[in-house]
Design an enzyme around this catalytic site. Sequence first.
Site, mmCIF file in Angstrom:
data_model
loop_
_atom_site.group_PDB
_atom_site.id
_atom_site.type_symbol
_atom_site.label_atom_id
_atom_site.label_comp_id
_atom_site.label_asym_id
_atom_site.label_seq_id
_atom_site.Cartn_x
_atom_site.Cartn_y
_atom_site.Cartn_z
ATOM 1 N N GLU A 445 0.997 -1.401 -0.177
ATOM 2 C CA GLU A 445 0.051 0.490 0.375
ATOM 3 C C GLU A 445 0.755 1.430 0.241
ATOM 4 O O GLU A 445 0.681 2.644 0.281
ATOM 5 C CB GLU A 445 -1.238 0.222 1.135
ATOM 6 C CG GLU A 445 -2.416 1.293 0.682
ATOM 7 C CD GLU A 445 -3.018 0.788 -0.420
ATOM 8 O OE1 GLU A 445 -3.062 -0.645 -0.313
ATOM 9 O OE2 GLU A 445 -2.795 1.600 -0.569
HETATM 10 C C1 LIG Z 1 1.775 -9.618 0.246
HETATM 11 C C2 LIG Z 1 1.764 -8.338 -0.638
HETATM 12 C C3 LIG Z 1 0.078 -7.706 -0.795
HETATM 13 C C4 LIG Z 1 -0.361 -7.103 -1.771
HETATM 14 N N1 LIG Z 1 -1.321 -6.517 -2.181
HETATM 15 C C5 LIG Z 1 -1.333 -5.559 -3.400
HETATM 16 C C6 LIG Z 1 -2.698 -5.451 -3.562
HETATM 17 O O1 LIG Z 1 -3.383 -5.775 -3.599
HETATM 18 N N2 LIG Z 1 -2.522 -4.655 -5.037
HETATM 19 C C7 LIG Z 1 -1.429 -4.313 -5.530
HETATM 20 O O2 LIG Z 1 -2.005 -3.627 -6.881
HETATM 21 N N3 LIG Z 1 0.134 -4.172 -4.836
HETATM 22 C C8 LIG Z 1 0.116 -5.296 -4.216
HETATM 23 N N4 LIG Z 1 0.938 -5.535 -3.432
HETATM 24 C C9 LIG Z 1 2.515 -4.257 -3.853
HETATM 25 C C10 LIG Z 1 3.181 -3.649 -3.532
HETATM 26 O O3 LIG Z 1 1.680 -2.465 -2.862
HETATM 27 C C11 LIG Z 1 4.013 -3.227 -3.647
HETATM 28 O O4 LIG Z 1 5.085 -4.158 -3.533
HETATM 29 C C12 LIG Z 1 4.550 -1.538 -2.838
HETATM 30 O O5 LIG Z 1 4.277 -0.906 -2.763
HETATM 31 C C13 LIG Z 1 5.761 -1.550 -3.438
HETATM 32 O O6 LIG Z 1 6.223 -2.328 -4.714
HETATM 33 P P1 LIG Z 1 7.773 -3.122 -5.204
HETATM 34 O O7 LIG Z 1 7.825 -3.901 -4.048
HETATM 35 O O8 LIG Z 1 7.231 -2.583 -6.485
HETATM 36 O O9 LIG Z 1 8.716 -1.811 -4.606
HETATM 37 P P2 LIG Z 1 10.182 -0.637 -4.952
HETATM 38 O O10 LIG Z 1 8.498 0.743 -5.920
HETATM 39 O O11 LIG Z 1 10.512 -1.346 -6.298
HETATM 40 O O12 LIG Z 1 10.417 0.063 -4.629
HETATM 41 C C14 LIG Z 1 12.206 -0.342 -4.352
HETATM 42 C C15 LIG Z 1 12.438 0.052 -3.008
HETATM 43 O O13 LIG Z 1 12.735 1.215 -3.191
HETATM 44 C C16 LIG Z 1 11.903 2.760 -3.029
HETATM 45 N N5 LIG Z 1 10.853 3.692 -3.318
HETATM 46 C C17 LIG Z 1 11.165 2.893 -4.819
HETATM 47 N N6 LIG Z 1 10.793 5.056 -5.077
HETATM 48 C C18 LIG Z 1 10.464 5.779 -4.845
HETATM 49 C C19 LIG Z 1 10.478 6.872 -4.472
HETATM 50 N N7 LIG Z 1 10.404 7.808 -5.692
HETATM 51 N N8 LIG Z 1 11.221 7.423 -3.779
HETATM 52 C C20 LIG Z 1 11.624 7.078 -2.743
HETATM 53 N N9 LIG Z 1 12.019 5.005 -2.255
HETATM 54 C C21 LIG Z 1 11.252 4.785 -3.577
HETATM 55 C C22 LIG Z 1 10.496 2.018 -1.722
HETATM 56 O O14 LIG Z 1 10.757 2.617 -0.546
HETATM 57 C C23 LIG Z 1 11.206 0.376 -1.686
HETATM 58 O O15 LIG Z 1 12.115 0.797 -0.514
HETATM 59 C C24 LIG Z 1 1.333 -6.647 -2.499
HETATM 60 C C25 LIG Z 1 2.656 -7.111 -2.108
HETATM 61 C C26 LIG Z 1 2.547 -8.119 -1.456
HETATM 62 C C27 LIG Z 1 3.772 -8.695 -1.339
#
Ligand SMILES: Cc1cc2nc3c(=O)[nH]c(=O)nc-3n(C[C@H](O)[C@H](O)[C@H](O)COP(=O)(O)OP(=O)(O)OC[C@H]3O[C@@H](n4cnc5c(N)ncnc54)[C@H](O)[C@@H]3O)c2cc1C
Length: 602
Positions: A445
């Site tokens: 989220e």
């Molecule tokens: C169990 C689980 C359930 C989930 N449920 C849903 C769901 O129902 N619907 C849905 O759509 N998604 C869902 N997600 C996805 C979840 O919301 C994302 O994993 C999360 O938003 C982070 O995206 P990412 O994993 O691609 O990480 P990335 O975006 O690749 O981030 C990697 C790191 O970089 C940092 N970062 C990235 N961009 C920036 C920035 N601009 N400034 C500072 N730091 C930054 C992040 O904080 C993080 O530490 C779920 C994930 C999991 C694991």
Amino acid sequence: MAEYKVPLKDMSFLLYEVFKADDMWQKLPKLAEQVDKDTAQAILQECAKIAEQELAPIARQGDEIGVSFSDGVVTTAPGYKEAFNTYAEGGWTALGGDVNYGGMGMPKMLTALHEEMLCSADISFALYPVLTAGAALSLAKHGSDELKERYLTRMYSGDWSASMCLTEAHAGSDLGIIRTKAIPQDDGSYSITGNKIFITGGEHDLTENIVHLVLAKLPDAPAGPRGISLFLVPKFNVNDDETLGEHNKVSCGSIEHKMGIHASATCVMNFDESQGYLIGELNKGLACMFTMMNFERIGVGIQGLGAAVRSYQNALEYAKDRLQGRALDSKVKGVKNPAQEADSIMVHGDVRRMLLNMKALNEGSRALSSYIAMQLDYATYGEGEEQQKGEALAALMTPVAKAFFTDIGFENTVTGQQVFGGHGFIREWGQEQLVRDARITQIYEGTNGIQAMDLLVRKVASSKGVLLKVFTDEVSAYIDDNQNEAGMAEFIAPLTEAVNDLTELTTELLTKSEANINELGASANDYLHVFGYTAMAYIWARMAQVSLTKQDSNGECGDNFYQSKLHTARYYFTRVLPRRISLIAAAKSGCDCMFDINDELF
Ligand SMILES: Cc1cc2nc3c(=O)[nH]c(=O)nc-3n(C[C@H](O)[C@H](O)[C@H](O)COP(=O)(O)OP(=O)(O)OC[C@H]3O[C@@H](n4cnc5c(N)ncnc54)[C@H](O)[C@@H]3O)c2cc1C
């Protein structure tokens, strides 16, 4: 694991003694029709029964057996379908819903407490109805009358659930680069094609239909977030007579195997020319989705709190029973428990520190969560200045609720585990499940890093400090009104210092960011926590104030409740609030030490 007991006394204390929710409900005409104190109390008591008796008992097998996947079919753990049916039949899926479509229209101050109960019982279970409630909120606000007629009633009845489909393999925090496509069709619908990952509740066997809210882009849409639209894609199409029609071209490709929340289905969802319907306006989908995302962000914060409350209850029960060592002052004051070969670990300062950290942060989070819920209720049901202020404070505090409650929520699950010593690391006592389940709350989220940026960059800096001032003005007025009140000096003095320091830190960071914008990214996480501890101090002062006036009586709450509150308030101000000092030092230290180092030198 200790049996989960819903902290109903604390919830009533917050609602009626600290925030005077019953007065507020009477004052706001739209709420007055729906809720009063008697109704609210009945709701909390009945919900507590469901959480304690139906949901908490299935959490362990949900963790051990988890969801399973075979040929596109997702089967939930034993007991989940029955529990969901009981929950839906009880009307709980309609609790916060729009009254025009079968919802109960209960205020957020109540539904937030209901969510805490669900999450303390079992975060995995809570995710199914809470995501559905968020999707329904977005649909109710932005959907056409036709879509609302067709879908909302069945979502509120619990016949259908919902999912939130944002994330793609290459697009998580950065939703502007999603690739899912939407092609307009002659009948006004859209053909949706793309792959979404990590979709909570994307597929399961709890409900007969699943309503997916999907972010996608039209081929000619502007690049980035301004080209995103929101679509409703049902698992089964719905006929004109409201019966279920054919299976839409949407399928679950697999489920994730993960660290925690094993009973929550995390799905890869494939949309293959699925039939979808536009919600809101084209290219304004992110704003519509934010209605759901803001709801879920506060909900995820409450998940952190829920797990932490359970951790505290378990740790306290264990600490009272566990006999190890003698109190440090035994030689001076005599042995405390001479009948046994050792004292309870409650005699040890370090164990008391751990328990009080948990207690002060949990009660503070519940109170701050109720305060934010109250702002949302003013924003939804209030008018004029009151409504605008509610909106401003809710916007400012949403990232704080999400990130601060989940960071301290995770801290508290780990602290609870620590109280158990080695017994916290093994499965038997259930503490390690809480740690695993709580960890995701800091990530999904919008990661907590993204929340910190939302607070400092989008909310505080973009408004040139105006949004923050809405909050600091309220706290300053509270200080002015109460600084001479008997017994309040020990709370008002540190609160004054904290709010002044927050204002000064904000000015310094905004000024420095004019020369180097990286100052904001580098300090955002520290800033969010300074804000969180300060906001919590304000709420602790208000709780202490009520408790001071009632400390000589056992009052409505009984059980020396107010004395306990006052002790915990003192602990918060003397032992927890000072954390902000090191955070301020870090935030002020500047960004050069982070950006001067070349990537190759990491
Ligand atoms: C169990 C689980 C359930 C989930 N449920 C849903 C769901 O129902 N619907 C849905 O759509 N998604 C869902 N997600 C996805 C979840 O919301 C994302 O994993 C999360 O938003 C982070 O995206 P990412 O994993 O691609 O990480 P990335 O975006 O690749 O981030 C990697 C790191 O970089 C940092 N970062 C990235 N961009 C920036 C920035 N601009 N400034 C500072 N730091 C930054 C992040 O904080 C993080 O530490 C779920 C994930 C999991 C694991």
